[in-house]
Design an enzyme around this catalytic site. Structure first.
Site, PDB file in Angstrom:
ATOM      1  N   PHE A  31      52.073  32.371  38.761  1.00 59.84           N
ATOM      2  CA  PHE A  31      51.606  33.268  37.705  1.00 59.84           C
ATOM      3  C   PHE A  31      51.189  34.591  38.339  1.00 59.84           C
ATOM      4  O   PHE A  31      50.517  34.598  39.361  1.00 59.84           O
ATOM      5  CB  PHE A  31      50.458  32.611  36.935  1.00 59.84           C
ATOM      6  CG  PHE A  31      50.929  31.412  36.155  1.00 59.84           C
ATOM      7  CD1 PHE A  31      51.390  31.577  34.857  1.00 59.84           C
ATOM      8  CD2 PHE A  31      50.962  30.149  36.721  1.00 59.84           C
ATOM      9  CE1 PHE A  31      51.865  30.493  34.134  1.00 59.84           C
ATOM     10  CE2 PHE A  31      51.438  29.053  36.012  1.00 59.84           C
ATOM     11  CZ  PHE A  31      51.892  29.225  34.709  1.00 59.84           C
ATOM     12  N   SER A 269      44.617  38.003  46.304  1.00 58.30           N
ATOM     13  CA  SER A 269      45.744  37.086  46.220  1.00 58.30           C
ATOM     14  C   SER A 269      45.385  35.935  45.300  1.00 58.30           C
ATOM     15  O   SER A 269      44.216  35.709  45.008  1.00 58.30           O
ATOM     16  CB  SER A 269      46.098  36.549  47.603  1.00 58.30           C
ATOM     17  OG  SER A 269      45.099  35.631  48.005  1.00 58.30           O
ATOM     18  N   LYS A 270      46.427  35.255  44.878  1.00 48.04           N
ATOM     19  CA  LYS A 270      46.207  34.143  43.968  1.00 48.04           C
ATOM     20  C   LYS A 270      45.263  33.133  44.595  1.00 48.04           C
ATOM     21  O   LYS A 270      44.403  32.584  43.942  1.00 48.04           O
ATOM     22  CB  LYS A 270      47.540  33.456  43.676  1.00 48.04           C
ATOM     23  CG  LYS A 270      48.241  34.063  42.481  1.00 48.04           C
ATOM     24  CD  LYS A 270      49.597  33.436  42.283  1.00 48.04           C
ATOM     25  CE  LYS A 270      50.616  34.524  42.137  1.00 48.04           C
ATOM     26  NZ  LYS A 270      51.975  34.124  42.406  1.00 48.04           N
ATOM     27  N   ARG A 271      45.444  32.931  45.898  1.00 50.42           N
ATOM     28  CA  ARG A 271      44.613  31.936  46.576  1.00 50.42           C
ATOM     29  C   ARG A 271      43.149  32.373  46.603  1.00 50.42           C
ATOM     30  O   ARG A 271      42.257  31.550  46.661  1.00 50.42           O
ATOM     31  CB  ARG A 271      45.117  31.705  48.005  1.00 50.42           C
ATOM     32  CG  ARG A 271      45.982  30.450  48.100  1.00 50.42           C
ATOM     33  CD  ARG A 271      46.712  30.420  49.413  1.00 50.42           C
ATOM     34  NE  ARG A 271      47.733  31.463  49.439  1.00 50.42           N
ATOM     35  CZ  ARG A 271      47.854  32.358  50.406  1.00 50.42           C
ATOM     36  NH1 ARG A 271      47.024  32.353  51.414  1.00 50.42           N
ATOM     37  NH2 ARG A 271      48.812  33.257  50.355  1.00 50.42           N
ATOM     38  N   ARG A 272      42.932  33.670  46.587  1.00 53.37           N
ATOM     39  CA  ARG A 272      41.553  34.151  46.657  1.00 53.37           C
ATOM     40  C   ARG A 272      41.034  34.542  45.259  1.00 53.37           C
ATOM     41  O   ARG A 272      40.281  35.486  45.098  1.00 53.37           O
ATOM     42  CB  ARG A 272      41.450  35.313  47.635  1.00 53.37           C
ATOM     43  CG  ARG A 272      41.802  34.899  49.056  1.00 53.37           C
ATOM     44  CD  ARG A 272      41.600  36.003  50.049  1.00 53.37           C
ATOM     45  NE  ARG A 272      40.217  36.474  50.038  1.00 53.37           N
ATOM     46  CZ  ARG A 272      39.840  37.682  49.629  1.00 53.37           C
ATOM     47  NH1 ARG A 272      40.736  38.536  49.180  1.00 53.37           N
ATOM     48  NH2 ARG A 272      38.594  38.038  49.655  1.00 53.37           N
TER      49      ARG A 272
END
Ligand code: GLU
Length: 508
Positions: A31, A269-272
């Protein structure tokens, strides 16, 4: 003849138009967070600024990583933000298809053209061989790179392999020496030593082209004039320039746009936990505020103007004002901007937009489930009128106004007792206030105010000591909209009942 959409490749290679054509070309491998939408917004704004076209192309050739629902989420996000699409999935257009996997035949055609012209070659190396090579390079601390084994096959070896039905990939044969100059409109000329560049795969064994070839063929055939993409792609740009040269094509103007950083200066970022449009929507940010905020992530008009309508942004947006420095994602600024946009809404529009947030289930941030839905619109209009100036998001509205709707409010009795007061004095003061309020002929804030202030004097209390107790009694809170207006909206009956309850609490 390679054909797609009833048109030959030659027909697809139409004469380039002068109209600026910009695209957003996301991969549906996840996403999109605000960073992807920001880069898309820059392209959209510029297309609108100069009367060009904005194209959406879905780069779905990495089929193993495709995430279900990603395209749908993207389309809904663009619609929410008000970024309309001239050509793309669903709307279609003269340069389709707009899903890259459906353009596979075109990519294959050019991959084979590059083989024929000697700029690319078939690579028959097995996964095992490539894996062993990678491990060896890792052990020797060498950069991972293809050793060009298949580039140097003899004519006989090549013929034999071609005759067998061994699967192959196609690799681009990078020039072994010299330099590649990538001209970027934001960064200027960037020079790369060809000896440091790899022979990258441009057609996979499953017949699909990876990004490097696919996007380039599509950008060319779709007459894309300006490519805005993340700066992470800079290192791949020399390969792209080499492919453009090998195909004899003019590259579009390139703009490698800097990443958005968090306040900690780390890449979002998506991870963050980088937020996506749906997070903003859920939290009650207005799309026009998010739109304005995003436009300033790496672009500025004059280093001071912050508020722009869509139209103003379209008028003001030029590509040369994109900064080379990273935009910083500052949630406090977004909150401030959202509050500003909320204050600009006409009251009935605020009500219309806030209702879904108030009426959603309590677990999702709405009013307590005990409050009956649908809400009464005239009453909600009066409530939101009182909060209009203070509201920062639509999502916080339910919490802020819940005491206007609840049958029973809960609070800590200690909150009733103001500085310099005790329970007994608070209680007798509230009794006096109750009697006074009960005697007033009309229930209107202008009528309530003067006698109540006079009462404080009469009781030798500071105004805040009396009104603070009444405020908590009627709302359960210490911070509310102006007291008398709030009492007017709550109505005589609810106000009197809550004051009576407070008196009882203080007696206990
Ligand atoms: N599919 C690429 C991505 O999602 C597009 C990069 C580009 O805009 O060329 O990162």
């Amino acid at each position: 003849m390679t054909q797609i959409d009833n048109r030959t490749v030659e027909q697809q290679e139409a004469t380039p138009t002068k109209t600026p054509r910009l695209r957003f070309a996301p991969s549906p491998t996840g996403f999109q967070h605000i960073g992807g939408f920001r880069t898309a917004l820059f392209s959209w704004l510029y297309a609108r600024h100069c009367g060009g076209q904005f194209i959406l192309r879905i780069e779905d050739t990495d089929t193993t990583r495709t995430v279900e629902g990603a395209v749908d989420d993207l389309l809904r996000g663009m619609e929410w933000l008000g970024m309309d699409i001239d050509e793309g999935p669903i709307v279609g257009g003269p340069y389709g298809p707009y899903y890259q996997t459906q353009r596979k035949a075109l990519h294959q055609y050019y991959a084979h053209q590059l083989i024929a012209s000697g700029h690319a070659y078939r690579c028959y190396c097995t996964q095992e061989r490539l894996e062993a090579m990678r491990k060896e390079q890792e052990a020797k601390k060498l950069p991972p790179r293809y050793d060009r084994h298949c580039r140097y096959l003899s004519a006989e070896e090549r013929a034999a392999l071609e005759a067998s039905d061994r699967s192959y990939t196609v690799r681009f044969a990078m020039p072994l020496d010299g330099e590649t100059v990538v001209h970027d409109e934001l960064h200027g000329d960037m020079v790369f030593k060809n000896s440091n560049l790899d022979d990258m795969i441009i057609l996979k064994s499953n017949g699909l082209a990876p990004y490097h070839l696919a996007h380039l063929v599509d950008d060319h055939l779709m007459n894309i004039t300006h490519v805005l993409r993340g700066e992470d792609w800079i290192s791949s740009a020399p390969l792209h320039i080499q492919i453009y040269q090998a195909l004899g094509w003019e590259p579009p103007l390139l703009y490698h746009v800097s990443n958005i950083l968090g306040k900690d200066k780390k890449k979002l970022s998506k991870r963050r936990n980088a937020p996506s449009w749906s997070d903003f929507k859920r939290e009650g940010y207005l799309p026009e505020a998010v739109f304005n905020f995003m436009a300033l992530l790496g672009w500025s008009y004059d280093d001071k103007t912050e508020i722009f309508t869509h139209e103003e942004l379209i008028r003001a947006f030029t590509l040369e004002r994109i900064g080379v420095a990273s935009g910083i994602y500052d949630p406090d600024k977004l909150l401030w901007m959202n509050g500003y946009y909320i204050r600009q809404l006409p009251l009935d529009e605020l009500v219309r937009r806030a209702l879904p947030y108030l009426e959603r289930p309590e677990a999702e941030g709405g009013l307590p489930d005990s409050v009956q839905r649908p809400l009464d619109i005239p009453y909600t209009t009066r409530v939101l009128h009182l909060e209009h100036e203070r509201l920062k998001t639509l999502g916080e509205a339910a919490h802020v106004v819940s005491f206007f709707y609840e049958q029973e409010i809960s609070y800590d009795t200690a909150l009733l007792i103001q500085k310099g007061m005790d329970a007994a004095r608070t209680r007798s003061s509230l009794e006096k206030a109750r009697d006074l309020l009960a005697s007033l002929p009309e229930w209107e804030h202008t009528i309530l105010e003067t006698p109540m202030r006079d009462l404080a004097k009469e009781l030798e209390l500071k105004v805040g000591q009396l009104l603070g107790a009444v405020r908590t009694a009627v709302s359960g809170r210490t911070a509310t909209p102006p007291l008398f207006e709030m009492m007017e909206v709550l109505g005589r009956e609810v106000t009197m009942r809550r004051i009576a309850q407070a008196i009882t609490r203080l007696a206990e």
